[in-house]
Design an enzyme around this catalytic site. Structure first.
Site, PDB file in Angstrom:
ATOM      1  N   CYS A 165      48.830  -3.473  32.392  1.00  0.00           N
ATOM      2  CA  CYS A 165      48.938  -4.149  33.690  1.00  0.00           C
ATOM      3  C   CYS A 165      49.591  -5.527  33.575  1.00  0.00           C
ATOM      4  O   CYS A 165      50.193  -6.008  34.536  1.00  0.00           O
ATOM      5  CB  CYS A 165      47.567  -4.277  34.339  1.00  0.00           C
TER       6      CYS A 165
ATOM      7  N   CYS B 246      36.757  -4.378  34.616  1.00  0.00           N
ATOM      8  CA  CYS B 246      37.622  -3.202  34.562  1.00  0.00           C
ATOM      9  C   CYS B 246      36.997  -2.102  33.712  1.00  0.00           C
ATOM     10  O   CYS B 246      36.647  -2.330  32.539  1.00  0.00           O
ATOM     11  CB  CYS B 246      38.992  -3.577  34.011  1.00  0.00           C
TER      12      CYS B 246
ATOM     13  N   ARG C 294      41.728  -4.578  46.260  1.00  0.00           N
ATOM     14  CA  ARG C 294      43.073  -5.155  46.089  1.00  0.00           C
ATOM     15  C   ARG C 294      43.780  -5.193  47.441  1.00  0.00           C
ATOM     16  O   ARG C 294      43.820  -4.205  48.170  1.00  0.00           O
ATOM     17  CB  ARG C 294      43.874  -4.330  45.086  1.00  0.00           C
TER      18      ARG C 294
ATOM     19  N   ARG D  70      52.727   1.633  45.453  1.00  0.00           N
ATOM     20  CA  ARG D  70      51.878   0.447  45.377  1.00  0.00           C
ATOM     21  C   ARG D  70      52.544  -0.728  46.085  1.00  0.00           C
ATOM     22  O   ARG D  70      53.661  -0.640  46.605  1.00  0.00           O
ATOM     23  CB  ARG D  70      51.607   0.101  43.910  1.00  0.00           C
TER      24      ARG D  70
ATOM     25  N   LYS E 211      50.951   6.883  40.432  1.00  0.00           N
ATOM     26  CA  LYS E 211      51.351   5.667  41.133  1.00  0.00           C
ATOM     27  C   LYS E 211      52.856   5.466  41.026  1.00  0.00           C
ATOM     28  O   LYS E 211      53.505   5.914  40.080  1.00  0.00           O
ATOM     29  CB  LYS E 211      50.619   4.469  40.548  1.00  0.00           C
TER      30      LYS E 211
ATOM     31  N   CYS F  75      43.633  -3.121  27.503  1.00  0.00           N
ATOM     32  CA  CYS F  75      43.762  -1.709  27.149  1.00  0.00           C
ATOM     33  C   CYS F  75      45.248  -1.383  27.076  1.00  0.00           C
ATOM     34  O   CYS F  75      46.088  -2.229  27.403  1.00  0.00           O
ATOM     35  CB  CYS F  75      43.034  -0.824  28.163  1.00  0.00           C
TER      36      CYS F  75
ATOM     37  N   CYS G 155      45.695  -9.561  31.934  1.00  0.00           N
ATOM     38  CA  CYS G 155      45.011  -8.762  32.951  1.00  0.00           C
ATOM     39  C   CYS G 155      43.542  -9.185  33.025  1.00  0.00           C
ATOM     40  O   CYS G 155      43.053  -9.963  32.218  1.00  0.00           O
ATOM     41  CB  CYS G 155      45.126  -7.282  32.610  1.00  0.00           C
TER      42      CYS G 155
ATOM     43  N   LYS H  91      55.761   2.291  41.625  1.00  0.00           N
ATOM     44  CA  LYS H  91      55.881   0.850  41.817  1.00  0.00           C
ATOM     45  C   LYS H  91      57.323   0.471  42.159  1.00  0.00           C
ATOM     46  O   LYS H  91      58.262   0.922  41.512  1.00  0.00           O
ATOM     47  CB  LYS H  91      55.426   0.104  40.560  1.00  0.00           C
TER      48      LYS H  91
END
Length: 572
Positions: free
Chosen positions: A486, A443, A89, A158, A221, A482, A437, A223
């Site tokens: 995302c 993934c 990424r 991120r 994480k 899932c 996503c 954001k």
């Protein structure tokens, strides 16, 4: 970073490491994200990085180890190791990309990334199908055009998002520049990235290697996003820290600050939930960096480092209380936040067709369904990048803006678009407001299809809309493979999260502008049930809606789902 936060960091890490979760201990002993990654890259026996700690550490470098899920069972039967490959990424603050950078990304994708790229829901690129021997060539190739993958994943800040098209005015440009400043300020400072991927020598020094993050970085994480009303295209309420621009066309005054957003949850853990960010005040432009640092420091020092399912900032806020968190942020900033200023969001989608901005430049949005850039699209956009003299801007809805086109260049751009994108303006309203996503087959977290399946499901939903005279009605649809969210499914008017192959949780009632969570209406169901529920609900919407009423608002007013007033009530 400031001396105050360094001292705070030392204080809060005085607790014994055996009281921390295993990932925290792993980070502590990683030698500032070095681990044994360099040695693992040299192992020719396996296509993977053999040490599992290194697999986790590589996320901080913007790299996920994955395998081809479509081949997993067959390879297991043949007693072969999984078909390991990697996702990389890119760090791309605000989604801004030059034509030269685009051409380098294209070159690397063709050589090392399976002739494909992805535009993500956080305004950046992902390479997929990358083999271990191609990791360094890609990262070094990105470096040639001043791109990197630092902190694109991992327990750190991120990639910073920003409302698209900052060239539309000086106001937009200031917001985009601030997003870039914050991004550069909050990334890890360790030299591990340069040593492992660029071959730099390790140099000792007396200064702390990570003056802000310390040895264990963030609990999870973090954001950050910048929104520019009236557009909430980045879904600012889904960010751990959101800045909402306040000002006039003549210039930027500052930002309203929202904290504590986050989409992830776990199906079998009712104590986990999505949460929308809370508005806590206003900061002037010259205090944005201090604010970002203070907010991150509070989460760094008080976030849960024992239970990763409870480690996001949203849980820290709900555990400590919003008033306590705000007071602690203000203490670290050295002064109070100002009173929040008025603002309003009217959309969270992208604008289509040619748009001309006050500087006389032209901008054209290209719909890239679910962000998938296959070889055909790569060919088309390579032709475009070779003649374009402006910039490319990636949107949070996985689309692409050809930005900053000069008037004299429009005929050449139009000719390329006509050749490669003959149906550019024929995407339905539903598809323009849908994102997914990546999910299967790459993934490792995916339980069900998402980007490969959503176009087919949209075909069937479009038929229902047509039957009810709703084809021109904008409705947001988000699908995730899932529950991690995302694609930000929990704020969509129609949200779907994968439970198993062909099975999804169905959610209704989110806010069209991203201002309200939705609620589950049916759990673990297949397509037939999903379409049956949508046919009934959309039929009622067509018959009973009020003028100007969005679908999500209708489902609540009609009693189809109960409104979620805060994240902690999401699972009630």
């Amino acid at each position: 970073m400031t001396e105050t936060t360094v001292l705070d960091r030392s204080r809060d890490l005085s607790q014994p490491l055996d009281r921390l979760g295993p990932d925290e201990s792993m980070k502590d002993r990683s030698d500032y994200l070095r681990g044994t990654i360099s040695e693992g890259l040299l192992d020719r026996i396996t296509g993977a990085v053999p040490d599992q700690d290194d697999v986790k550490l590589m996320k901080f470098h913007g790299i996920y180890q994955q395998d081809d899920r479509d081949l997993r069972d067959e390879r297991r039967r043949q007693k072969l190791e999984p078909a390991y490959q990697f996702m990389i990424r890119v760090r791309l603050p605000g989604g801004v990309c030059t034509p030269a950078q685009w051409l380098k990304l294209d070159e690397l994708a063709r050589a090392h990334g399976g002739e494909t790229l992805r535009i993500t829901t956080r305004q950046t690129f992902q390479f997929h199908w990358v083999l271990k021997d191609s990791l360094r060539p890609i990262i070094q190739g990105l470096h040639d055009t001043l791109l990197d993958t630092v902190a694109a994943c991992g327990d750190d800040s991120r990639g910073v998002m920003c409302t698209v098209d900052p060239q539309s005015s000086r106001f937009h440009a200031e917001v985009a520049a601030m997003a870039k400043r914050v991004s550069d300020h909050v990334i890890p400072k360790t030299r591990a990235y340069h040593e492992i991927w660029y071959g730099s020598e390790r140099v000792g020094g007396s200064e702390p290697e990570e003056p802000f993050y310390g040895r264990t970085y963030m609990p999870r994480k973090f954001k950050i996003g910048f929104a520019l009303p009236p557009s909430n295209d980045i879904d600012v309420y889904a960010q751990d820290l959101g800045f909402i621009a306040i000002g006039e066309e003549g210039g930027l005054e500052g930002f309203n600050v929202v904290i504590g957003g986050g989409m992830g949850r776990t199906d079998q853990a009712p104590e986990t939930y999505p949460r929308l960010a809370s508005l806590i005040g206003f900061v002037p432009v010259d205090r944005v960096i201090a604010c970002a640092e203070a907010v991150m420091a509070v989460q760094r020092d008080y976030g849960d480092r024992k239970d990763r399912q409870h480690a996001r900032f949203k849980y820290t806020i709900d555990d400590k209380g919003l008033d306590w968190i705000k007071a602690e942020i203000e203490r670290r900033m050295g002064g109070p936040l100002g009173e929040a200023r008025p603002f309003a969001f009217t959309s969270n989608g992208d604008s289509y067709g040619w748009n001309t901005t006050p500087d006389g430049r032209h901008h054209r949005t290209l719909i890239i369904e679910n962000g998938r850039l296959d070889l055909k699209l790569l060919d088309a956009l390579r032709d475009l990048a070779r003649v374009h003299r402006g910039a490319f801007r990636l949107t949070a809805n996985q689309n692409l803006i050809v930005a900053g086109v000069r008037t004299e260049d429009r005929p050449a751009i139009d000719a390329i678009l006509a050749e490669h994108f003959p149906d550019i303006d024929h995407f339905s309203i539903l598809r323009r407001n849908a994102i997914a996503c990546v999910a299967l087959p790459t993934c490792g977290l995916a339980m069900a299809e998402s980007e490969r399946y959503l176009p087919t499901l949209l075909d069937r939903i479009e038929a229902i809309l047509a039957e009810n005279g709703l084809s021109e009605e904008p409705i947001t649809v988000r699908m995730s493979g899932c529950p991690n969210g995302c694609s930000r499914p929990y704020i969509a008017e129609i949200g779907l999260t994968g439970r198993a192959p062909g099975k999804y949780n169905l959610y209704l009632g989110g806010g069209f502008h991203g201002e309200r969570l939705n609620r589950m209406i049916r759990e673990n169901v297949g397509e037939a049930v999903i379409l049956e529920i949508l046919a009934d609900t959309l039929g009622r919407y067509a018959r009973e809606r009020e003028p100007g009423e969005h679908f999500g608002d209708f489902t609540i007013r009609a009693g189809i789902v109960r409104e979620v007033t805060e994240g902690r009530l999401f699972n009630d």
